[in-house]
Design a protein around this motif. Structure first.
Motif, PDB file in Angstrom:
ATOM      1  N   ILE A  91       0.839  -1.200   0.000  1.00 27.33           N
ATOM      2  CA  ILE A  91       0.000   0.000   0.000  1.00 27.33           C
ATOM      3  C   ILE A  91       0.873   1.248   0.000  1.00 27.33           C
ATOM      4  O   ILE A  91       0.581   2.227  -0.682  1.00 27.33           O
ATOM      5  CB  ILE A  91      -0.953   0.010   1.219  1.00 27.33           C
ATOM      6  CG1 ILE A  91      -1.815  -1.246   1.249  1.00 27.33           C
ATOM      7  CG2 ILE A  91      -1.823   1.249   1.236  1.00 27.33           C
ATOM      8  CD1 ILE A  91      -2.677  -1.470   0.045  1.00 27.33           C
ATOM      9  N   LEU A  92       1.976   1.203   0.724  1.00 25.25           N
ATOM     10  CA  LEU A  92       2.907   2.327   0.764  1.00 25.25           C
ATOM     11  C   LEU A  92       3.522   2.572  -0.605  1.00 25.25           C
ATOM     12  O   LEU A  92       3.743   3.713  -1.004  1.00 25.25           O
ATOM     13  CB  LEU A  92       3.998   2.063   1.808  1.00 25.25           C
ATOM     14  CG  LEU A  92       4.971   3.190   2.095  1.00 25.25           C
ATOM     15  CD1 LEU A  92       4.231   4.381   2.689  1.00 25.25           C
ATOM     16  CD2 LEU A  92       6.039   2.727   3.056  1.00 25.25           C
ATOM     17  N   VAL A  93       3.773   1.504  -1.344  1.00 24.23           N
ATOM     18  CA  VAL A  93       4.339   1.635  -2.680  1.00 24.23           C
ATOM     19  C   VAL A  93       3.295   2.200  -3.648  1.00 24.23           C
ATOM     20  O   VAL A  93       3.621   2.999  -4.526  1.00 24.23           O
ATOM     21  CB  VAL A  93       4.852   0.257  -3.178  1.00 24.23           C
ATOM     22  CG1 VAL A  93       5.322   0.327  -4.606  1.00 24.23           C
ATOM     23  CG2 VAL A  93       5.957  -0.246  -2.269  1.00 24.23           C
ATOM     24  N   LEU A  94       2.040   1.818  -3.480  1.00 27.72           N
ATOM     25  CA  LEU A  94       0.991   2.195  -4.426  1.00 27.72           C
ATOM     26  C   LEU A  94       0.408   3.587  -4.196  1.00 27.72           C
ATOM     27  O   LEU A  94      -0.100   4.200  -5.131  1.00 27.72           O
ATOM     28  CB  LEU A  94      -0.149   1.175  -4.364  1.00 27.72           C
ATOM     29  CG  LEU A  94       0.193  -0.239  -4.800  1.00 27.72           C
ATOM     30  CD1 LEU A  94      -0.976  -1.161  -4.527  1.00 27.72           C
ATOM     31  CD2 LEU A  94       0.567  -0.264  -6.260  1.00 27.72           C
ATOM     32  N   MET A  95       0.483   4.093  -2.988  1.00 26.46           N
ATOM     33  CA  MET A  95      -0.205   5.358  -2.714  1.00 26.46           C
ATOM     34  C   MET A  95       0.544   6.547  -3.296  1.00 26.46           C
ATOM     35  O   MET A  95       1.763   6.546  -3.424  1.00 26.46           O
ATOM     36  CB  MET A  95      -0.433   5.531  -1.227  1.00 26.46           C
ATOM     37  CG  MET A  95       0.694   6.048  -0.425  1.00 26.46           C
ATOM     38  SD  MET A  95       0.068   6.340   1.234  1.00 26.46           S
ATOM     39  CE  MET A  95       1.595   6.571   2.070  1.00 26.46           C
ATOM     40  N   ASP A  96      -0.239   7.552  -3.659  1.00 22.78           N
ATOM     41  CA  ASP A  96       0.298   8.810  -4.169  1.00 22.78           C
ATOM     42  C   ASP A  96       0.616   9.698  -2.966  1.00 22.78           C
ATOM     43  O   ASP A  96      -0.289  10.191  -2.290  1.00 22.78           O
ATOM     44  CB  ASP A  96      -0.723   9.473  -5.089  1.00 22.78           C
ATOM     45  CG  ASP A  96      -0.166  10.683  -5.801  1.00 22.78           C
ATOM     46  OD1 ASP A  96       1.020  11.016  -5.581  1.00 22.78           O
ATOM     47  OD2 ASP A  96      -0.918  11.299  -6.586  1.00 22.78           O
ATOM     48  N   LYS A  97       1.873   9.891  -2.695  1.00 22.81           N
ATOM     49  CA  LYS A  97       2.284  10.589  -1.477  1.00 22.81           C
ATOM     50  C   LYS A  97       1.903  12.067  -1.495  1.00 22.81           C
ATOM     51  O   LYS A  97       1.611  12.644  -0.454  1.00 22.81           O
ATOM     52  CB  LYS A  97       3.776  10.402  -1.259  1.00 22.81           C
ATOM     53  CG  LYS A  97       4.123   8.983  -0.865  1.00 22.81           C
ATOM     54  CD  LYS A  97       5.613   8.739  -0.867  1.00 22.81           C
ATOM     55  CE  LYS A  97       5.962   7.307  -0.545  1.00 22.81           C
ATOM     56  NZ  LYS A  97       5.420   6.334  -1.477  1.00 22.81           N
ATOM     57  N   ASP A  98       1.898  12.702  -2.678  1.00 23.55           N
ATOM     58  CA  ASP A  98       1.503  14.111  -2.752  1.00 23.55           C
ATOM     59  C   ASP A  98       0.037  14.291  -2.376  1.00 23.55           C
ATOM     60  O   ASP A  98      -0.321  15.199  -1.633  1.00 23.55           O
ATOM     61  CB  ASP A  98       1.742  14.658  -4.163  1.00 23.55           C
ATOM     62  CG  ASP A  98       3.218  14.690  -4.512  1.00 23.55           C
ATOM     63  OD1 ASP A  98       4.044  14.861  -3.586  1.00 23.55           O
ATOM     64  OD2 ASP A  98       3.541  14.547  -5.707  1.00 23.55           O
ATOM     65  N   VAL A  99      -0.808  13.415  -2.880  1.00 21.20           N
ATOM     66  CA  VAL A  99      -2.229  13.477  -2.548  1.00 21.20           C
ATOM     67  C   VAL A  99      -2.433  13.161  -1.074  1.00 21.20           C
ATOM     68  O   VAL A  99      -3.183  13.846  -0.375  1.00 21.20           O
ATOM     69  CB  VAL A  99      -3.033  12.498  -3.429  1.00 21.20           C
ATOM     70  CG1 VAL A  99      -4.472  12.391  -2.970  1.00 21.20           C
ATOM     71  CG2 VAL A  99      -2.960  12.902  -4.883  1.00 21.20           C
TER      72      VAL A  99
END
Length: 133
Positions: A91-99
């Motif tokens: 999930i950490l790899v897939l999430m958009d960190k800016d959003v």
């Protein structure tokens, strides 16, 4: 020792207290006050919780609608699963960190829950398409 008003004597206070006890209005009025305050507090919480959930849903839906969320994520999941590496937190790899960083706490929780749900469904889709079980 009860505190007396300047205009109301001690005998008058005692008489009024006895009347309240005889009529049983003291318990009813106190109970009603407690129920009214609890009811208004629960309405307040319910109203604010609904607003927070609606706002979180709107923000994450806007993010999902503005991008081809499912397709991009499916390709990322395919590449992760085909790489053969063991990833502890996909999930950490897939999430958009800016959003994710621009959301408030409720929206972050909703975003993570939705992302986890999408990951599970798209991972099972990958396994069905590639006949790997």
């Amino acid at each position: 020792m009860p505190v007396c008003d300047g205009n109301i004597g001690l005998e008058n206070l005692i008489r009024r207290a006895k009347e309240r006890l005889k009529k049983n209005t003291y318990i009813d009025s106190t109970r009603q006050k407690v129920l009214n305050s609890a009811h208004s507090f629960s309405r307040y919480l319910e109203k604010n919780h609904k607003k927070a959930v609606v706002n979180a849903v709107k923000r994450t839906e806007e993010v999902a609608l503005n991008s081809s969320f499912d397709d991009e994520m499916y390709y990322k999941i395919c590449s992760l699963l085909e790489s053969g590496k063991s990833i502890q937190n996909p999930i950490l790899v897939l999430m958009d960190k800016d959003v994710f960083n621009n959301l408030d706490s409720e929206a972050k929780q909703f975003y993570l829950n939705r992302l986890t749900e999408k990951y599970r469904t798209l991972r099972s889709r990958y396994y069905k398409e590639h006949c790997v079980m």
